[in-house]
Design a protein around this motif. Structure first.
Motif, PDB file in Angstrom:
ATOM      1  N   UNK A  83      23.411  72.558  30.209  1.00 44.92           N
ATOM      2  CA  UNK A  83      21.977  72.685  30.476  1.00 44.92           C
ATOM      3  C   UNK A  83      21.585  71.601  31.491  1.00 44.92           C
ATOM      4  N   UNK A  84      20.265  71.527  31.770  1.00 40.16           N
ATOM      5  CA  UNK A  84      19.806  70.644  32.844  1.00 40.16           C
ATOM      6  C   UNK A  84      20.288  69.204  32.697  1.00 40.16           C
ATOM      7  N   UNK A  85      20.222  68.655  31.472  1.00 44.13           N
ATOM      8  CA  UNK A  85      20.592  67.239  31.297  1.00 44.13           C
ATOM      9  C   UNK A  85      22.070  67.018  31.620  1.00 44.13           C
ATOM     10  N   UNK A  86      22.927  67.941  31.204  1.00 43.55           N
ATOM     11  CA  UNK A  86      24.362  67.800  31.480  1.00 43.55           C
ATOM     12  C   UNK A  86      24.630  67.999  32.979  1.00 43.55           C
ATOM     13  N   UNK A  87      23.880  68.892  33.588  1.00 39.62           N
ATOM     14  CA  UNK A  87      24.050  69.100  35.035  1.00 39.62           C
ATOM     15  C   UNK A  87      23.608  67.866  35.811  1.00 39.62           C
ATOM     16  N   UNK A  88      22.588  67.211  35.302  1.00 41.00           N
ATOM     17  CA  UNK A  88      22.122  65.971  35.936  1.00 41.00           C
ATOM     18  C   UNK A  88      23.238  64.914  35.876  1.00 41.00           C
ATOM     19  N   UNK A  89      23.913  64.839  34.740  1.00 43.75           N
ATOM     20  CA  UNK A  89      25.016  63.861  34.627  1.00 43.75           C
ATOM     21  C   UNK A  89      26.151  64.221  35.587  1.00 43.75           C
ATOM     22  N   UNK A  90      26.386  65.522  35.760  1.00 39.51           N
ATOM     23  CA  UNK A  90      27.462  65.953  36.672  1.00 39.51           C
ATOM     24  C   UNK A  90      27.123  65.588  38.121  1.00 39.51           C
ATOM     25  N   UNK A  91      25.895  65.842  38.524  1.00 43.76           N
ATOM     26  CA  UNK A  91      25.490  65.503  39.893  1.00 43.76           C
ATOM     27  C   UNK A  91      25.607  63.994  40.113  1.00 43.76           C
ATOM     28  N   UNK A  92      25.220  63.223  39.097  1.00 47.69           N
ATOM     29  CA  UNK A  92      25.327  61.760  39.224  1.00 47.69           C
ATOM     30  C   UNK A  92      26.784  61.341  39.358  1.00 47.69           C
ATOM     31  N   UNK A  93      27.670  62.015  38.628  1.00 49.55           N
ATOM     32  CA  UNK A  93      29.107  61.702  38.747  1.00 49.55           C
ATOM     33  C   UNK A  93      29.611  62.011  40.144  1.00 49.55           C
TER      34      UNK A  93
END
Ligand code: MRU
Length: 346
Positions: free
Chosen positions: A117-127
């Motif tokens: 979901x959005x929060x996990x995708x945010x972590x992926x983009x940050x990675x």
């Protein structure tokens, strides 16, 4: 060098203050690269469409930076409940040559397929963004180690903090090489027609107090003949499975001139720029941009009305003209299909 210039090793390694892509939790802020160096203006992208437009219009540019921006575009779409398949397809089509764009979107797509979901995708983009910065710092060390102390180098286009998460690829090697005393003189080609070298690379070099001269693109062979440069150091938009490398238009002629003059040629790019699914340079799509970019300079028409122009913005340097490809996984000297496979698999 000017005595007040602070080019100590520590300062050059850490004096890397430019960050052109900033995530703010619900918006993506981009330092508008169309206006530099005259104006440092930030634009705010509030949705994936605005990110796509910023990539198309070169407000954000440079292969790693457009991949990072696209990943944040996917996060915005997820936060807003937009149809992610459509968003992935639109972002993917924004520019055709730099494979980092497709690589970043494929990474986001993999997470979406796994139910993120959005929060996990945010972590992926940050990675994606953090890994790029770490890769650049590592490549800086690897690339600089190839350069003999006291060398001069020529670079092309902009491969610095503006084009990446920070520090840069080819410009990262230059930063590290200057810090180590291996590089004592930097030349930057102006990079017609969009002037990435003149407008952006010189902006970064002057800010970091790295001794540098701008040259007209057409002065490169003459510079090499003068003996002032021992290496040409460039970035990449896509490296094919045999080591052929697409980069900013004009790179190929630099590689030919370098070989003629006994100057070494180094390509510096993260593994996200390597595309083992593309067999060779012939298979790389070269972006053609609007003729107006050539027919005008700084927004002012310089060519007679009625004239036409052909404006390919990348070219392919064959692997046999490349002395070293530097990625965060290691250095490939004299690249070919076998050496590429040994490092990148497939
Ligand atoms: O058209 P641009 O400015 O996006 O082209 C950029 C380049 O060709 C760079 O050399 C390349 O993307 C490497 S940036 C680290």
């Amino acid at each position: 060098m000017h005595p007040t210039m602070d080019t100590s090793t520590q300062s050059l390694r850490e004096h890397d203050t430019i960050r052109a892509v900033r995530w703010q939790g619900d918006r993506l802020c981009l330092l508008d690269q169309r206006l530099l160096p005259a104006e440092e203006r930030w634009i705010e992208c509030l949705n994936a469409e605005e990110v796509t437009q910023a990539i198309r219009d070169l407000a954000v540019r440079g292969a790693p930076a457009i991949g990072i921006a696209a990943a944040w575009g996917v996060v915005l779409a997820a936060q807003q409940g937009a149809p992610l398949d459509d968003v992935l397809a639109t972002l993917r089509a924004a520019r055709p040559t730099a494979v980092n764009l497709m690589w970043a979107l494929d990474r986001m797509k993999g997470r979406i397929a796994a139910g993120a979901q959005a929060a996990a995708l945010e972590r992926e983009a940050q990675s994606i963004q953090d890994e790029d910065l770490a890769a650049n710092r590592h490549m800086g060390e690897l690339g600089a180690a190839l350069i003999a102390p006291g060398s001069g180098v020529l670079t092309h286009c902009n491969t610095g903090s503006l084009a990446t998460a920070g520090y840069g690829t080819a410009l990262g090697v230059i930063r590290a090489g200057v810090a180590d005393g291996r590089i004592n003189e930097v030349f930057a080609g102006e990079t017609r027609p969009w002037q990435q070298g003149a407008r952006l690379t010189m902006y970064e070099l002057v800010r970091d107090r790295i001794p540098a001269h701008l040259i007209a693109d057409s002065a490169a062979a003459h510079l090499m003949r003068s003996g002032k440069v021992q290496w040409v150091i460039v970035g990449a938009d896509r490296i094919a499975a045999n080591g052929d490398t697409a980069n900013k238009i004009g790179t190929y002629q630099l590689a030919i001139a370098a070989r003629h003059h006994g100057v070494k040629f180094m390509v510096v790019a993260p593994s996200s720029t390597v595309d083992m699914a593309t067999p060779d340079g012939e298979a790389i799509e070269i972006e053609l941009r609007h003729a107006d970019e050539l027919l005008a300079t700084g927004g002012r028409r310089t060519v007679v009305e009625g004239a036409r122009a052909w404006n390919p913005v990348f070219d392919v340097t064959p692997a046999e003209l490349i002395d070293a490809i530097v990625t965060e996984r290691g250095v490939i000297e004299r690249p070919d299909a076998m050496a590429m496979r040994a490092m990148f698999g497939q």
